[in-house]
Structures are given as structure tokens and as C-alpha cells.
Design a protein around this motif. Structure first.
Motif, PDB file in Angstrom:
ATOM      1  N   GLY A 222      29.666  52.783  47.567  1.00  0.00           N
ATOM      2  CA  GLY A 222      30.699  52.517  46.559  1.00  0.00           C
ATOM      3  C   GLY A 222      31.128  51.059  46.506  1.00  0.00           C
ATOM      4  N   PRO A 223      31.373  50.523  45.288  1.00  0.00           N
ATOM      5  CA  PRO A 223      31.743  49.108  45.162  1.00  0.00           C
ATOM      6  C   PRO A 223      33.120  48.773  45.727  1.00  0.00           C
ATOM      7  N   LEU A 224      33.923  49.773  46.045  1.00  0.00           N
ATOM      8  CA  LEU A 224      35.194  49.460  46.727  1.00  0.00           C
ATOM      9  C   LEU A 224      34.959  49.208  48.207  1.00  0.00           C
ATOM     10  N   HIS A 225      33.765  49.513  48.670  1.00  0.00           N
ATOM     11  CA  HIS A 225      33.411  49.360  50.090  1.00  0.00           C
ATOM     12  C   HIS A 225      32.159  48.490  50.200  1.00  0.00           C
ATOM     13  N   GLY A 227      29.345  48.410  48.672  1.00  0.00           N
ATOM     14  CA  GLY A 227      28.696  48.025  47.415  1.00  0.00           C
ATOM     15  C   GLY A 227      29.290  46.759  46.829  1.00  0.00           C
ATOM     16  N   ALA A 228      30.355  46.258  47.435  1.00  0.00           N
ATOM     17  CA  ALA A 228      31.018  45.060  46.916  1.00  0.00           C
ATOM     18  C   ALA A 228      30.133  43.827  47.031  1.00  0.00           C
ATOM     19  N   ASN A 229      29.272  43.756  48.059  1.00  0.00           N
ATOM     20  CA  ASN A 229      28.458  42.537  48.195  1.00  0.00           C
ATOM     21  C   ASN A 229      27.469  42.409  47.048  1.00  0.00           C
ATOM     22  N   ALA A 261      38.976  37.867  33.537  1.00  0.00           N
ATOM     23  CA  ALA A 261      38.820  39.192  34.175  1.00  0.00           C
ATOM     24  C   ALA A 261      40.175  39.748  34.601  1.00  0.00           C
ATOM     25  N   LEU A 262      40.986  38.908  35.186  1.00  0.00           N
ATOM     26  CA  LEU A 262      42.300  39.363  35.658  1.00  0.00           C
ATOM     27  C   LEU A 262      43.224  39.663  34.485  1.00  0.00           C
ATOM     28  N   ALA A 263      43.061  38.907  33.418  1.00  0.00           N
ATOM     29  CA  ALA A 263      43.866  39.173  32.208  1.00  0.00           C
ATOM     30  C   ALA A 263      43.536  40.556  31.650  1.00  0.00           C
ATOM     31  N   VAL A 268      38.074  42.666  40.765  1.00  0.00           N
ATOM     32  CA  VAL A 268      36.940  41.779  41.035  1.00  0.00           C
ATOM     33  C   VAL A 268      36.491  41.981  42.482  1.00  0.00           C
ATOM     34  N   MET A 269      35.301  42.512  42.637  1.00  0.00           N
ATOM     35  CA  MET A 269      34.801  42.860  43.983  1.00  0.00           C
ATOM     36  C   MET A 269      34.562  41.620  44.831  1.00  0.00           C
ATOM     37  N   GLY A 270      34.782  41.789  46.135  1.00  0.00           N
ATOM     38  CA  GLY A 270      34.654  40.659  47.061  1.00  0.00           C
ATOM     39  C   GLY A 270      35.995  40.093  47.447  1.00  0.00           C
ATOM     40  N   PHE A 271      37.030  40.614  46.793  1.00  0.00           N
ATOM     41  CA  PHE A 271      38.385  40.137  47.108  1.00  0.00           C
ATOM     42  C   PHE A 271      39.292  41.298  47.492  1.00  0.00           C
ATOM     43  N   GLY A 272      40.191  41.024  48.416  1.00  0.00           N
ATOM     44  CA  GLY A 272      41.148  42.047  48.838  1.00  0.00           C
ATOM     45  C   GLY A 272      40.605  42.889  49.973  1.00  0.00           C
ATOM     46  N   HIS A 273      41.525  43.550  50.649  1.00  0.00           N
ATOM     47  CA  HIS A 273      41.133  44.396  51.793  1.00  0.00           C
ATOM     48  C   HIS A 273      42.295  45.332  52.117  1.00  0.00           C
ATOM     49  N   ARG A 274      41.989  46.558  52.512  1.00  0.00           N
ATOM     50  CA  ARG A 274      43.021  47.532  52.824  1.00  0.00           C
ATOM     51  C   ARG A 274      43.834  47.108  54.054  1.00  0.00           C
ATOM     52  N   VAL A 275      43.166  46.458  55.005  1.00  0.00           N
ATOM     53  CA  VAL A 275      43.872  46.122  56.252  1.00  0.00           C
ATOM     54  C   VAL A 275      44.268  44.644  56.290  1.00  0.00           C
ATOM     55  N   ALA A 312      40.877  30.717  41.575  1.00  0.00           N
ATOM     56  CA  ALA A 312      41.548  31.414  40.464  1.00  0.00           C
ATOM     57  C   ALA A 312      42.199  32.706  40.950  1.00  0.00           C
ATOM     58  N   MET A 313      41.514  33.440  41.833  1.00  0.00           N
ATOM     59  CA  MET A 313      42.104  34.688  42.352  1.00  0.00           C
ATOM     60  C   MET A 313      43.318  34.371  43.218  1.00  0.00           C
ATOM     61  N   GLY A 314      43.202  33.293  43.995  1.00  0.00           N
ATOM     62  CA  GLY A 314      44.325  32.911  44.856  1.00  0.00           C
ATOM     63  C   GLY A 314      45.538  32.516  44.047  1.00  0.00           C
ATOM     64  N   PRO A 321      39.408  36.409  49.807  1.00  0.00           N
ATOM     65  CA  PRO A 321      38.070  37.016  49.853  1.00  0.00           C
ATOM     66  C   PRO A 321      37.916  37.903  51.080  1.00  0.00           C
ATOM     67  N   ASN A 322      37.029  38.909  50.974  1.00  0.00           N
ATOM     68  CA  ASN A 322      36.620  39.681  52.136  1.00  0.00           C
ATOM     69  C   ASN A 322      35.171  39.315  52.482  1.00  0.00           C
ATOM     70  N   LEU A 323      34.649  39.905  53.524  1.00  0.00           N
ATOM     71  CA  LEU A 323      33.326  39.533  54.046  1.00  0.00           C
ATOM     72  C   LEU A 323      32.233  39.612  52.988  1.00  0.00           C
ATOM     73  N   ASP A 324      32.353  40.573  52.092  1.00  0.00           N
ATOM     74  CA  ASP A 324      31.303  40.748  51.083  1.00  0.00           C
ATOM     75  C   ASP A 324      31.189  39.553  50.140  1.00  0.00           C
ATOM     76  N   TYR A 325      32.287  38.780  50.026  1.00  0.00           N
ATOM     77  CA  TYR A 325      32.269  37.677  49.068  1.00  0.00           C
ATOM     78  C   TYR A 325      31.278  36.573  49.462  1.00  0.00           C
ATOM     79  N   SER A 348      22.932  46.689  59.595  1.00  0.00           N
ATOM     80  CA  SER A 348      23.859  46.202  60.611  1.00  0.00           C
ATOM     81  C   SER A 348      24.852  47.282  61.044  1.00  0.00           C
ATOM     82  N   ARG A 349      25.441  47.989  60.082  1.00  0.00           N
ATOM     83  CA  ARG A 349      26.517  48.939  60.395  1.00  0.00           C
ATOM     84  C   ARG A 349      26.017  50.212  61.077  1.00  0.00           C
ATOM     85  N   ILE A 350      24.718  50.397  61.153  1.00  0.00           N
ATOM     86  CA  ILE A 350      24.162  51.498  61.952  1.00  0.00           C
ATOM     87  C   ILE A 350      24.714  51.427  63.370  1.00  0.00           C
TER      88      ILE A 350
END
Ligand code: SDX
Length: 381
Positions: A222-225, A227-229, A261-263, A268-275, A312-314, A321-325, A348-350
């Protein structure tokens, strides 16, 4: 009264502590990530992916003899089993590579003589086999999508060198190998993320390791996880990558794209994180690897796109950004097709998933949360 009279439902389990783990510690306050107590930045700077895998699985960095034993095993178990290739060949080129990855793990599970043995020794053996055999499936899928024949693994190359060799049919430059190694170390583990928690839920029913990994792959797609990269690269492609463009011009176009995009209230994937809310602790290290690839391949315009979107996102939402960015453009510069990025995340995540599978099994309780009913009142036919 429903199943519970607790009314504070935590949608998405946001903020819910579900269990203990000794595998990793994610600390948003200090913006840090520890793998079995070691800062991930130190591991990324000084350890191979093979060493980090053993650390996650066993809790300790390997001795020279332990590393030599695992290295010999991993290098001698890289070849793709015939029925894995046959299963992949049955899948259309139009399907997503994550579906191919999911299928390959299913077949590897069906093949494994210890598939139904959940002893710690058997689980560790299956984890090591999966780590060794999975890259060949990803490399083969990448090559078949380009009309290329598979490349046999080489035992004289380390994990990262061999992964790139099987994918591109040539020995990668040391700078590229090291950037790939860094990405494998950084992607390896991240506490109870959605795909890892999925693996733990499946394990909690006493199902098998491969079933838990297949379920985790489904969640990672999923692109929220994970799939974001891939989605990050689609953003770069939508803005347009112009190899001879100046960094400043690329940044200007990227900023305009983000503002639009924000308007439109787009996510926008690659930004933000739950934790992480002050920024993903892994980003500086992965960004350094991206910078190394930009320099190696002379692609300054990629830095313009990266900086423009981030700024622009900032400015608009103060979201980091998160790691996927940084990971997405790094894999792009290495030469992977965009759809192949999340299967690389799997490779890697295996290690993290199987570490959590073993931890869950060692102190198991069936994972079964409650729900608050809000359907129709009782009624009769
Ligand atoms: C990974 O959990 C892990 O550890 C995962 C991972 C790992 O190693 O396993 O770190 C890997 O999955 C990293 C995350 C990759 N995902 C993306 O890049 C997808 C884009 N990010 C967002 O969807 C979001 O940030 C989440 C899903 C990651 C986290 O979101 P939350 O915590 O559920 O918060 P939210 O979606 O409710 O967002 C809060 C606000 C919202 O604004 P409002 O609607 O309240 O006005 O921030 C906004 C969101 O709209 N927001 C974004 C955004 N992320 C959050 N707005 C635009 N673009 C974004 N990316």
C-alpha cells in the motif's frame, strides 16, 4: 452494551501500545532508532546488511565465525528454485512486481522442508533461506520485464553486490553497492509498522512463517506504507525529470507542483509518518546515500526536485520527509524500474518481519482486539 463499554476507540490503533518488543526502539522525542540497542546510523555506517540481519535475528552482532558461517550459507542458497521461476513465468507482465514477490514467497514456503516446523531453530533457518533466495526472484522479475534473460548469482560477491549483479548483469560501482547496502540496513526494521504488525497477527494464530511474510507483503504494498517509495518516483516523473536542467529550475518546478497538489488536498507520498513527527531518524543517512548517487551519476537536477518538494511541503504543512522519500530517487538512479522499489523494501524487511515472527512466537497471545458495534439494533425475521 456492545463488546465493550470503552468508548475511546483508537482508529488505526494510533497511539496504542500493543506489546513489548526487544527488536527495535523508535523514539520520536529523540528522533532515534535503535536495532537491538545499536543506533541505526552507526550500523549503516559500519556494518554489512548480513551482519545487521544476524543482529536483528539473534539480538547480538555476529562473531567472525558466526558471520563466516552465515555468509557461506547465504551465498550458497541464492539460486532461484525451478518452480519459483515457473510460478513467476505464469504471471502476466502487467501485474505489479509486489504480486510477483508475494507469489515467490508463497512458493518458497511450499518448497521448504521445515515449512510447518515452528521451532526457533527451524524459523531461523527459514528466515536465512528467505533472505538468501528472495533477491533472485526480484532480479528475475526486473529482467523479464525488460525482455532480458536471468543472470545466475555469484558466490564471490556479497549480498548487495550480488543483488545488483543479478539485476543488471554487470558488477556495480563500489559507490552504488554502498548506497544499496545503506538502504538495506535502513529499511530492515521499524517496530510495529503496519506490515510487521500484520506478520505478528498472522503468527499469533500459530500460522507459519511464510504465511506471515506473505501477509506482510500485502500490507507493505500500500502507498501509505512501503508503496510510498514507488509513489515518490511517480511524483518526480509527473513533475518531469530533465537531465540537463539546473538545480534551481528543477526546484522551482517542484515547488509549484507541490503547492498545486496541496491546494487540491492531495496526500503526497514520501512525507509524514505515524510515529515520527519531527522527521524520520533514517532520512539524513539515506539522503547522504542519495547525494552520493547524484554525484556519481551527475544528476544535479534530481537534487533540485528533491529540495523543491521538501521545501514546499515544509512551508505549507510543516510535514517532514520519511525514509521512502530519499530511497525512491536513489533506486531510480541505480537503474531499477520504479515498480521494483517496494520489492527492494521487502528484501530488507524480511529481516525485521522474521525477527518479530520469532519474538511473537516465543511469547505468544492471539491478537484479537475488540470492536464497538454501531449497526442496526437487534431485529427479527
Ligand atoms: C513507511 O510505520 C512505520 O514505521 C512505517 C515505515 C517503516 O519503516 O515501516 O516507516 C515505512 O511506511 C513510511 C510512511 C510512508 N507513507 C507515505 O509516505 C504516505 C504519505 N504519508 C501519509 O499518508 C501519512 O503521513 C501517514 C499515513 C504515513 C501517517 O499518517 P497519520 O499518522 O495517520 O496522520 P494523517 O494521515 O491523519 O495526517 C495528519 C495530517 C492530515 O491533515 P488534516 O487532514 O488533519 O488536515 O497531516 C496531513 C493529513 O492530511 N498529512 C499529509 C501527509 N501526511 C500527513 N498531507 C499531505 N501529504 C502527506 N504525505
Amino acid at each position: 452494551m456492545g463488546e465493550t463499554d470503552i468508548k475511546d476507540i483508537k482508529k488505526g490503533l494510533d497511539g496504542v501500545v500493543a506489546d513489548y518488543t526487544a527488536v527495535s526502539k523508535v523514539n520520536p522525542d529523540t528522533n532515534s532508532l535503535l536495532y537491538r540497542g545499536y543506533p541505526v546510523q552507526e550500523l549503516a555506517a559500519r556494518k554489512s546488511f548480513e551482519e545487521v540481519a544476524l543482529l536483528l535475528w539473534t539480538g547480538e552482532l555476529p562473531s567472525a565465525d558466526e558471520l563466516a558461517e552465515f555468509t557461506a550459507f547465504e551465498r550458497s542458497h541464492r539460486a532461484m528454485e525451478a518452480n519459483v521461476k515457473a510460478a513467476i513465468d505464469l504471471l502476466p507482465l502487467t501485474c505489479h512486481p509486489m504480486d510477483v514477490a508475494r507469489t515467490a514467497v508463497s512458493v518458497l514456503g511450499a518448497n521448504h522442508p521445515l515449512a510447518e516446523d515452528s521451532s526457533r531453530e527451524a524459523e531461523l533457518s527459514k528466515a536465512k533461506s528467505l533472505l538468501a533466495q528472495f533477491p533472485a526472484a526480484v532480479a528475475y522479475d526486473q529482467r523479464r520485464r525488460r525482455g532480458q534473460e536471468p543472470v545466475e548469482p555469484r558466490e564471490d560477491l556479497d549480498y548487495s553486490q550480488n543483488f545488483l549483479w543479478m539485476t543488471f548483469g554487470e558488477e556495480a560501482a563500489p559507490a552504488v553497492v554502498d548506497a544499496f547496502r545503506v538502504s538495506m540496513v535502513l529499511y530492515a526494521e521499524h517496530s510495529f509498522n503496519a506490515s510487521t504488525f500484520t506478520a505478528r497477527v498472522i503468527t499469533s494464530t500459530l500460522s507459519d512463517l511464510h504465511s506471515a511474510v506473505v501477509g506482510a507483503i500485502g500490507a507493505l504494498k500500500g502507498p501509505l506504507h512501503g508503496g510510498a517509495n514507488e509513489a515518490v518516483m511517480h511524483t518526480f516523473e509527473e513533475i518531469g525529470i530533465r537531465k540537463d536542467e539546473s538545480r534551481a529550475e528543477a526546484a522551482t518546478r517542484a515547488k509549484a507542483w507541490m503547492e498545486d497538489a496541496l491546494a487540491q488536498k492531495k496526500k503526497v507520498m514520501g512525507f509524514g509518518h505515524r510515529v515520527y513527527k519531527k522527521g524520520d531518524s533514517r532520512v539524513p543517512t539515506m539522503k547522504s546515500a542519495l547525494d552520493a548517487m547524484i554525484e556519481h551519476f551527475g544528476r544535479d537536477e534530481m537534487l533540485g526536485l528533491y529540495d523543491g518538494l521538501e521545501q514546499a511541503m515544509g512551508e505549507a504543512k510543516n510535514i517532514k520527509p520519511n525514509l521512502d522519500y530519499p530511497a525512491g530517487p536513489t533506486y531510480h538512479l541505480m537503474g531499477f524500474d520504479t515498480q521494483m522499489f517496494t520489492p527492494l523494501f521487502i528484501a530488507s524487511r524480511i529481516t525485521g518481519w522474521t525477527s518479530h515472527i520469532m519474538e511473537q512466537r516465543a511469547a505468544n497471545s492471539l491478537i484479537r482486539p475488540l470492536s464497538e458495534y454501531n449497526g442496526p439494533d437487534e431485529r427479527h425475521l
